[in-house]
Design an enzyme around this catalytic site. Sequence first.
Site, PDB file in Angstrom:
ATOM      1  N   SER A 162       0.844  -1.216   0.000  1.00  0.00           N
ATOM      2  CA  SER A 162       0.000   0.000   0.000  1.00  0.00           C
ATOM      3  C   SER A 162       0.869   1.252   0.000  1.00  0.00           C
ATOM      4  O   SER A 162       1.830   1.344   0.781  1.00  0.00           O
ATOM      5  CB  SER A 162      -0.909   0.029   1.229  1.00  0.00           C
ATOM      6  OG  SER A 162      -1.737  -1.098   1.249  1.00  0.00           O
ATOM      7  N   GLU A 245      -0.894  -2.772  14.881  1.00  0.00           N
ATOM      8  CA  GLU A 245      -1.878  -2.458  13.851  1.00  0.00           C
ATOM      9  C   GLU A 245      -3.225  -2.175  14.507  1.00  0.00           C
ATOM     10  O   GLU A 245      -3.673  -2.924  15.361  1.00  0.00           O
ATOM     11  CB  GLU A 245      -1.985  -3.622  12.858  1.00  0.00           C
ATOM     12  CG  GLU A 245      -2.431  -3.194  11.494  1.00  0.00           C
ATOM     13  CD  GLU A 245      -2.000  -4.182  10.408  1.00  0.00           C
ATOM     14  OE1 GLU A 245      -1.618  -3.743   9.329  1.00  0.00           O
ATOM     15  OE2 GLU A 245      -2.040  -5.387  10.661  1.00  0.00           O
ATOM     16  N   ASN A 368      -9.888 -13.408   7.028  1.00  0.00           N
ATOM     17  CA  ASN A 368     -10.850 -13.953   7.996  1.00  0.00           C
ATOM     18  C   ASN A 368     -10.586 -15.421   8.295  1.00  0.00           C
ATOM     19  O   ASN A 368     -10.710 -15.866   9.440  1.00  0.00           O
ATOM     20  CB  ASN A 368     -12.275 -13.785   7.456  1.00  0.00           C
ATOM     21  CG  ASN A 368     -12.850 -12.431   7.802  1.00  0.00           C
ATOM     22  OD1 ASN A 368     -12.097 -11.515   8.183  1.00  0.00           O
ATOM     23  ND2 ASN A 368     -14.150 -12.276   7.671  1.00  0.00           N
TER      24      ASN A 368
HETATM   25  C1  LIG Z   1      -6.183  -3.495   0.492  1.00  0.00           C
HETATM   26  C2  LIG Z   1      -4.967  -4.291   0.834  1.00  0.00           C
HETATM   27  C3  LIG Z   1      -3.816  -3.649   1.265  1.00  0.00           C
HETATM   28  C4  LIG Z   1      -2.671  -4.392   1.571  1.00  0.00           C
HETATM   29  N1  LIG Z   1      -1.548  -3.727   1.970  1.00  0.00           N
HETATM   30  C5  LIG Z   1      -0.415  -4.426   2.222  1.00  0.00           C
HETATM   31  C6  LIG Z   1       0.797  -3.744   2.559  1.00  0.00           C
HETATM   32  O1  LIG Z   1       0.842  -2.511   2.627  1.00  0.00           O
HETATM   33  N2  LIG Z   1       1.907  -4.466   2.777  1.00  0.00           N
HETATM   34  C7  LIG Z   1       1.905  -5.834   2.716  1.00  0.00           C
HETATM   35  O2  LIG Z   1       2.948  -6.428   2.963  1.00  0.00           O
HETATM   36  N3  LIG Z   1       0.775  -6.523   2.380  1.00  0.00           N
HETATM   37  C8  LIG Z   1      -0.377  -5.848   2.124  1.00  0.00           C
HETATM   38  N4  LIG Z   1      -1.525  -6.516   1.770  1.00  0.00           N
HETATM   39  C9  LIG Z   1      -1.467  -7.955   1.594  1.00  0.00           C
HETATM   40  C10 LIG Z   1      -2.202  -8.778   2.631  1.00  0.00           C
HETATM   41  O3  LIG Z   1      -1.493  -8.793   3.838  1.00  0.00           O
HETATM   42  C11 LIG Z   1      -2.402 -10.183   2.047  1.00  0.00           C
HETATM   43  O4  LIG Z   1      -3.288 -10.067   0.957  1.00  0.00           O
HETATM   44  C12 LIG Z   1      -2.948 -11.153   3.052  1.00  0.00           C
HETATM   45  O5  LIG Z   1      -1.991 -11.458   4.028  1.00  0.00           O
HETATM   46  C13 LIG Z   1      -3.401 -12.472   2.359  1.00  0.00           C
HETATM   47  O6  LIG Z   1      -2.355 -12.992   1.612  1.00  0.00           O
HETATM   48  P1  LIG Z   1      -2.548 -13.386   0.069  1.00  0.00           P
HETATM   49  O7  LIG Z   1      -3.204 -12.251  -0.649  1.00  0.00           O
HETATM   50  O8  LIG Z   1      -1.229 -13.859  -0.428  1.00  0.00           O
HETATM   51  O9  LIG Z   1      -3.591 -14.586   0.040  1.00  0.00           O
HETATM   52  P2  LIG Z   1      -3.285 -16.085   0.412  1.00  0.00           P
HETATM   53  O10 LIG Z   1      -2.503 -16.169   1.662  1.00  0.00           O
HETATM   54  O11 LIG Z   1      -2.746 -16.787  -0.788  1.00  0.00           O
HETATM   55  O12 LIG Z   1      -4.743 -16.619   0.711  1.00  0.00           O
HETATM   56  C14 LIG Z   1      -5.678 -16.976  -0.319  1.00  0.00           C
HETATM   57  C15 LIG Z   1      -6.938 -17.530   0.337  1.00  0.00           C
HETATM   58  O13 LIG Z   1      -6.622 -18.714   1.084  1.00  0.00           O
HETATM   59  C16 LIG Z   1      -7.004 -18.568   2.449  1.00  0.00           C
HETATM   60  N5  LIG Z   1      -6.010 -19.202   3.319  1.00  0.00           N
HETATM   61  C17 LIG Z   1      -4.661 -19.020   3.283  1.00  0.00           C
HETATM   62  N6  LIG Z   1      -4.067 -19.747   4.249  1.00  0.00           N
HETATM   63  C18 LIG Z   1      -5.060 -20.387   4.918  1.00  0.00           C
HETATM   64  C19 LIG Z   1      -5.094 -21.302   6.028  1.00  0.00           C
HETATM   65  N7  LIG Z   1      -3.982 -21.676   6.661  1.00  0.00           N
HETATM   66  N8  LIG Z   1      -6.296 -21.754   6.434  1.00  0.00           N
HETATM   67  C20 LIG Z   1      -7.451 -21.367   5.817  1.00  0.00           C
HETATM   68  N9  LIG Z   1      -7.486 -20.531   4.749  1.00  0.00           N
HETATM   69  C21 LIG Z   1      -6.305 -20.046   4.319  1.00  0.00           C
HETATM   70  C22 LIG Z   1      -7.052 -17.061   2.687  1.00  0.00           C
HETATM   71  O14 LIG Z   1      -7.926 -16.743   3.739  1.00  0.00           O
HETATM   72  C23 LIG Z   1      -7.557 -16.556   1.347  1.00  0.00           C
HETATM   73  O15 LIG Z   1      -8.953 -16.658   1.289  1.00  0.00           O
HETATM   74  C24 LIG Z   1      -2.686  -5.810   1.451  1.00  0.00           C
HETATM   75  C25 LIG Z   1      -3.856  -6.456   1.009  1.00  0.00           C
HETATM   76  C26 LIG Z   1      -4.979  -5.715   0.697  1.00  0.00           C
HETATM   77  C27 LIG Z   1      -6.209  -6.459   0.231  1.00  0.00           C
END
Ligand SMILES: Cc1cc2nc3c(=O)[nH]c(=O)nc-3n(C[C@H](O)[C@H](O)[C@H](O)COP(=O)(O)OP(=O)(O)OC[C@H]3O[C@@H](n4cnc5c(N)ncnc54)[C@H](O)[C@@H]3O)c2cc1C
Length: 385
Positions: A162, A245, A368
């Site tokens: 972000s 946070e 979530n």
């Molecule tokens: C608006 C926004 C701003 C953001 N800003 C930043 C930022 O400034 N810096 C930064 O570093 N990151 C940032 N993020 C990233 C954010 O932290 C990640 O999107 C988040 O941690 C989820 O990781 P991922 O997108 O890789 O999804 P994944 O981890 O690949 O997850 C994909 C799906 O699988 C599910 N899942 C994953 N693991 C499990 C489990 N063990 N059990 C059950 N379900 C699971 C998740 O809930 C999700 O539905 C931002 C994200 C958004 C949407």
Amino acid sequence: MTADDEEFRAEVRAWLTEQLTGEFADVAGLGGEGREDEALDRRREWERRLGAGGWIGLGWPVEHGGRGASLAQQVIFHEEYARANGPGRLLHMSEQLVGPTILAFGSAEQKRRFLPGITAGETLWCQGYSEPGAGSDLAGVRTRAVREGDEYVLTGQKVWTSLAHVADWCFVLARTDPASARHAGLSYLLVPLDQPGVEVRPIRQITGTSEFNEVFFDGARTPVANRVGDEGDGWRVAMGTLGFERGVATLGQQIGFRRELDHVVALARRNGAFDEPELRDRLVRAWVGLRVLRYTAVSTLRSAGSSVSGLEASLSKLQWSTWRRDLGELAVDVLGEDALTVGESYGLSPEQTLFLFSRADTIYGGSNEVQRNIVAERLLGLPRG
Ligand SMILES: Cc1cc2nc3c(=O)[nH]c(=O)nc-3n(C[C@H](O)[C@H](O)[C@H](O)COP(=O)(O)OP(=O)(O)OC[C@H]3O[C@@H](n4cnc5c(N)ncnc54)[C@H](O)[C@@H]3O)c2cc1C
């Protein structure tokens, strides 16, 4: 609320009113989630004004540019800020994340060097944690930082960063021990973004704006002196950051939610949706849900202070993100068929932006599903899946 607190509230309110109806009237209500592109330059000026007024780092010790304000006063500031319709804060991650992390884990030299830029409203920081293969599973971080003399050289990619497109610095979780795996061998590095080895590519979102980015490191450098904590101890520091946070900002955030709910209720009254029993029932439930959020946040902050425990943070995140996602769905249902079309140049209504952006609430800062895992394991004692 003590007499001092009431006096403090009056001081904050008077200052914000003077600024936001005077010289900064043009930025009132601009920016924030789904609208981060609005009035960027003016909002940076606003951050400097907040800094000059002594309103950044309120709870920080006086010797580091703060006011040593009590928790109650910090909450008052956030409440008044939301009430005054202050613009979306660009220095959120500077003040709420990296600043407290440097205060808690940084060296005396790092405090002296980095904190004044934050309290002055000058330095904009972003958070370099997530990578294409490391989101929920953050320990999968692969960005490498190799030591060359008194510098680290970084190679790798961050994503969803972000505000990186407007930030000056990034706090990066990187692997400093190439032979390590998972939580070990990571370090927490402060990296300047204005250098040849850094490329920032904005990602266009469904809201039409670009709030987050891909960040590529290809030979980017930062001095070893910019490492917070020991080499290999980055996981502990990074988790410390996550504990900060939201914290005291939660109650201000809820005033923003209240404004959004009031807006949806007013729309429902205007367009007749309020007379439909199913929608009216959901509006009332949203109102009740927001009261519950407030009581939970107040009692959590009372017992925990500015840094809340992992479990409490998970419960709170799960609760507010679900509430707001549901509000987004309710907003477009109240809007009715108008929700299906967009204006010229992809002009979205506030309800459409709320609906689209609130989907992200259940993802960032820990999705979530991940929060439910934490609650299941730590509160309910269920076996790990
Ligand atoms: C608006 C926004 C701003 C953001 N800003 C930043 C930022 O400034 N810096 C930064 O570093 N990151 C940032 N993020 C990233 C954010 O932290 C990640 O999107 C988040 O941690 C989820 O990781 P991922 O997108 O890789 O999804 P994944 O981890 O690949 O997850 C994909 C799906 O699988 C599910 N899942 C994953 N693991 C499990 C489990 N063990 N059990 C059950 N379900 C699971 C998740 O809930 C999700 O539905 C931002 C994200 C958004 C949407």
